[in-house]
Design an enzyme around this catalytic site. Structure first.
Site, PDB file in Angstrom:
ATOM      1  N   ALA A   1     -63.983 -47.703 -87.950  1.00 39.33           N
ATOM      2  CA  ALA A   1     -64.376 -47.977 -89.660  1.00 39.33           C
ATOM      3  C   ALA A   1     -65.618 -48.079 -89.716  1.00 39.33           C
ATOM      4  O   ALA A   1     -66.295 -48.532 -90.658  1.00 39.33           O
ATOM      5  CB  ALA A   1     -63.662 -49.309 -89.762  1.00 39.33           C
ATOM      6  N   ALA A   2     -66.334 -47.405 -88.761  1.00 42.74           N
ATOM      7  CA  ALA A   2     -68.050 -47.143 -89.004  1.00 42.74           C
ATOM      8  C   ALA A   2     -68.356 -46.848 -90.417  1.00 42.74           C
ATOM      9  O   ALA A   2     -69.357 -47.404 -91.149  1.00 42.74           O
ATOM     10  CB  ALA A   2     -68.856 -46.382 -87.815  1.00 42.74           C
ATOM     11  N   GLY A   3     -67.880 -45.700 -90.611  1.00 43.23           N
ATOM     12  CA  GLY A   3     -68.500 -45.127 -91.984  1.00 43.23           C
ATOM     13  C   GLY A   3     -67.929 -45.946 -93.378  1.00 43.23           C
ATOM     14  O   GLY A   3     -68.723 -45.851 -94.077  1.00 43.23           O
ATOM     15  N   ASP A   4     -66.669 -46.429 -93.002  1.00 37.22           N
ATOM     16  CA  ASP A   4     -66.224 -47.353 -94.216  1.00 37.22           C
ATOM     17  C   ASP A   4     -67.170 -48.373 -94.327  1.00 37.22           C
ATOM     18  O   ASP A   4     -67.418 -49.032 -95.294  1.00 37.22           O
ATOM     19  CB  ASP A   4     -64.737 -47.588 -93.987  1.00 37.22           C
ATOM     20  CG  ASP A   4     -63.944 -46.597 -94.008  1.00 37.22           C
ATOM     21  OD1 ASP A   4     -64.181 -45.543 -94.465  1.00 37.22           O
ATOM     22  OD2 ASP A   4     -62.767 -46.474 -93.093  1.00 37.22           O
TER      23      ASP A   4
END
Length: 302
Positions: free
Chosen positions: A251-254
């Site tokens: 979920a890094a991008g989110d």
């Protein structure tokens, strides 16, 4: 209180298997662990914005199954306004089948379920939420016509419109670009959007220039450990990434998108908002899971 960030997008239940490496075609591998975790790019970004200081509302669909109830409850637990989260009868909730390897790389298969039934009319019903927003966020895990409608409506209302073009398999419709204030792809998405290889800062600049030439005001290419490249009318700025030991990048991008949006919604200057989103994303990759890995504002206070 009006939601300052409104997310129009997907809710998925993530079924996460961990193994030493990703399986090859036709191969059966022994895994190490399994978890069921609330996810979906839309819901993840809503949770990130909420945990990182914004009042948030979500517009999306779940199925009439146990996963749908759990997904909705996960948002309610974060004080996210869920009046726009509808239950679709006779349809499963969205699912993501995720395999994570020992180096924290992942492979994901998405089943749309209820997300595939989020139509423009679904968004129109909750127009009051868009009217009350400061920032509107979209991704590409719901039908394209719904994304197109939301972008145009956001522009008509004079809101700050963010598109995270994920998942991305090719160029966007040309008439979308002028409605987007911030386009936030990663390397592979920037490459899919432009047809240009994106492997380093120089190639990211070329891709961002191409995207800006199509009418996008601002482009932020997230480059993982290489940081982020910001491109606007004044040129380019590189934001180095905080150095961390990654556990799971799911979920890094989110987390970056939600943190960036939350910062913008409270009036933070865009460069500071990018750095804030990076700090949040860096902390998220040190933890396993999608929504469980997203940090809270208090954890980022200096």
């Amino acid at each position: 209180m009006h939601a300052k960030v409104v997310v129009v997008g997907s809710l998925n239940m993530d079924l996460v298997a961990r193994a030493q490496r990703l399986p090859r075609a036709g191969e059966t591998l022994a895994g190490e662990s399994f978890a069921t975790v609330p996810g979906g790019k839309g819901a993840n970004q809503a949770v990130a914005a909420a945990r990182l200081g914004a009042a948030v509302a979500m517009i999306g669909n779940v199925g009439d199954d146990a996963y749908g109830q759990q997904l909705r409850q996960a948002l309610l637990d974060e004080q996210i306004d869920c009046q726009g989260v509808a239950v679709c009868a006779g349809v499963s909730s969205g699912l993501a089948l995720i395999v994570v390897d020992a180096s924290s790389q992942n492979s994901i298969v998405i089943i749309p379920g209820g997300n595939g039934q989020l139509m423009p009319e679904s968004v129109q019903v909750f127009d009051v939420l868009l009217q009350g927003a400061e920032v509107i966020i979209c991704q590409l895990e719901v039908p394209a016509q719904t994304v197109a409608y939301t972008l145009e409506r956001g522009r008509a209302l004079g809101k700050t419109v963010i598109l995270n073009p994920a998942p991305c398999t090719g160029p966007l419709p040309l008439n979308w670009y002028g409605a987007i204030d911030y386009l936030i792809p990663n390397e592979s998405e920037a490459q899919a959007l432009t047809g240009l290889p994106v492997t380093d800062l120089a190639s990211a600049e070329a891709a961002a220039s191409h995207l800006r030439s199509l009418g996008v005001k601002n482009v932020i290419v997230t480059l993982g450990a290489q940081g982020a490249l910001f491109a606007n009318a004044q040129g380019f700025k590189h934001f180095p990434a905080p150095v961390v030991q990654p556990v799971d990048t799911t979920a890094a991008g989110d987390t970056f998108v939600g943190g960036f949006a939350a910062a913008l919604a409270r009036g933070t200057e865009e460069g500071e908002a990018i750095a804030f989103g990076q700090r949040a994303a860096a902390l998220s990759v040190t933890r396993a899971g999608a929504q469980p890995s997203i940090p809270y504002l208090a954890e980022l206070q200096p």
